[in-house]
Scaffold this motif. Structure first.
Motif, short mmCIF file in Angstrom:
data_model
loop_
_atom_site.label_atom_id
_atom_site.label_comp_id
_atom_site.label_asym_id
_atom_site.label_seq_id
_atom_site.Cartn_x
_atom_site.Cartn_y
_atom_site.Cartn_z
N UNK A 195 71.94 43.64 107.75
CA UNK A 195 72.81 42.46 107.78
C UNK A 195 73.44 42.19 106.43
N UNK A 196 72.75 42.52 105.33
CA UNK A 196 73.31 42.31 103.99
C UNK A 196 74.63 43.04 103.82
N UNK A 197 74.62 44.34 104.14
CA UNK A 197 75.85 45.13 103.99
C UNK A 197 76.92 44.65 104.95
N UNK A 198 76.54 44.33 106.19
CA UNK A 198 77.52 43.87 107.17
C UNK A 198 78.22 42.61 106.68
N UNK A 199 77.48 41.66 106.11
CA UNK A 199 78.07 40.42 105.63
C UNK A 199 78.88 40.64 104.36
N UNK A 200 78.47 41.58 103.52
CA UNK A 200 79.26 41.91 102.33
C UNK A 200 80.65 42.39 102.73
N UNK A 201 80.70 43.19 103.79
CA UNK A 201 81.96 43.81 104.19
C UNK A 201 82.78 42.95 105.14
#
Length: 413
Positions: free
Chosen positions: A328-334
């Motif tokens: 979820x961290x990467x998904x929200x960053x992008x």
């Protein structure tokens, strides 16, 4: 074609040889003697294969799907096979065959054929991703052609794996202009359709692919197209490596986005519907948009079935991969906003909704308050996200004020 009674007798003889030889080879190792029905190359392959292959396995092992798509996109066989695709499909469908192309490792990268034959083939994973080298699937026409570099056919119980005894396969290797083995072309069908002309057809088609590879060699000598980075979440931009913008009209950006999100590609009519819906748009207008994008990508869009061959990375596709892996961290960053926010293309709208819902559900399932706070910043009117943030934040956490203010604003509006 051989008479049906001759084929039945041949099949029965081979089944008898298999039932007498294979169990004894599995138990004792040495090759039994006294059975003349079996070819030496098949018997020798049986002996080699039994160290790694269970004759009772029901299908070929599978390679990773994403890996297979990337291999096919990068394969030197893709362009000549695409150019022959209509002919290959016509031959396969008319003659009741399923046709496959592998890479040099024996992994199937592409198939075609009629619906019935493809369904049968898929039961044994004779489909993209299936591994058909000898250590993976034992004696078969593909593994013999890969091992010897020569055309090969395997009939019924000549296959080591019993699940393949209902098949006959004809295979020819495909070599590059430098002589390197690039893969094999295979045509397979049920044993009762065995035909003496099938092998010459496969050899002729493989020779045609090799001729096209030789003709293309000078064209492939120039540098490969520079990678493209597509940004389509919250903004719209395509940039080549080095920061050079790719000049595309909005419709071409939509096409590029759809192709990046669906790497298996689109049949023309499905892509046209994804772009225009029920609007009356001429075929020439649609094809002109595709042609412009293909030129901008240095030819990196296939014909007939539209898919990318150019190296294109995309923030929306990266978000999908992150969500699929639970990151979820990467998904929200992008995820910086909705997909191509100005687009009204039905296919883009569908993907936009999918991404919005998937990101939101990942946040609501997360136990980390920073996820809800980050999404809440981009979704100020989503009261449920703000409530979720407040539930997760400790009573003394100063960030509660931010979440509470956002919730009040969302409820008031």
């Amino acid at each position: 074609m051989a008479g049906s009674s001759d084929l039945r007798r041949r099949r029965a003889t081979l089944e008898d040889a298999w039932s007498r030889w294979v169990p004894r080879m599995r138990a004792a190792g040495p090759r039994p003697s006294g059975v003349a029905a079996l070819r030496d190359d098949v018997a020798e392959s049986w002996v080699r294969s039994l160290s790694s292959v269970d004759p009772t396995q029901d299908s070929a092992p599978a390679a990773d799907g994403d890996t297979v798509r990337h291999r096919w996109n990068a394969s030197p066989l893709r362009r000549p096979v695409d150019g022959l695709a209509e002919e290959l499909r016509s031959i396969a469908e008319d003659a009741g065959f399923v046709t496959a192309v592998t890479d040099e490792s024996g992994t199937i990268l592409w198939t075609c054929g009629g619906r019935t034959m493809r369904r049968r083939a898929e039961r044994v994973n004779f489909a993209p991703g299936g591994r058909w080298d000898e250590p993976a699937m034992g004696t078969n026409a593909l593994s013999l052609a890969l091992r010897t570099g020569r055309p090969s056919s395997v009939f019924s119980a000549e296959h080591l794996v019993t699940a393949l005894h209902g098949w006959v396969c004809y295979c020819a290797p495909v070599h590059g202009p430098d002589g390197r083995l690039l893969g094999v072309l295979d045509m397979s069908t049920t044993w009762d359709r065995s035909h003496p002309l099938a092998m010459s057809t496969v050899r002729s088609l493989a020779a045609t692919i090799e001729a096209r590879l030789r003709a293309e060699a000078p064209r492939r000598a120039p540098r490969a197209p520079a990678p493209v980075r597509l940004t389509c979440l919250g903004s719209e931009q395509a940039v080549r490596e080095g920061g050079v913008p790719l000049v595309l009209r909005p419709r071409q950006l939509e096409i590029l986005t759809l192709l990046a999100l669906e790497p298996d590609g689109f049949p023309p009519e499905r892509l046209r519907t994804a772009l225009y819906g029920d609007r009356p748009v001429t075929a020439s207008t649609f094809k002109a948009e595709i042609s412009h994008l293909r030129r901008a990508l240095d030819g990196g869009v296939t014909t007939r079935r539209y898919a990318l061959t150019a190296p294109v990375s995309c923030d929306a596709a990266d978000v999908l991969r992150a969500l699929e892996s639970g990151d979820a961290d990467t998904a929200l960053d992008l995820y910086r906003g909705p997909l191509l926010p100005r687009s009204v293309a039905p296919g883009i709208e569908a993907w936009r909704t999918f991404l919005e819902v998937a990101v939101r559900e990942a946040v609501l399932a997360s136990g980390r308050p920073e996820h809800a706070l980050r999404l809440g910043e981009r979704a100020p009117y989503d009261a449920e996200v703000h409530e979720h943030a407040l539930r997760l934040l400790d009573a003394g956490d100063p960030r509660r004020a931010v979440a509470a203010g956002r919730l009040a604003t969302a409820l008031r509006d």
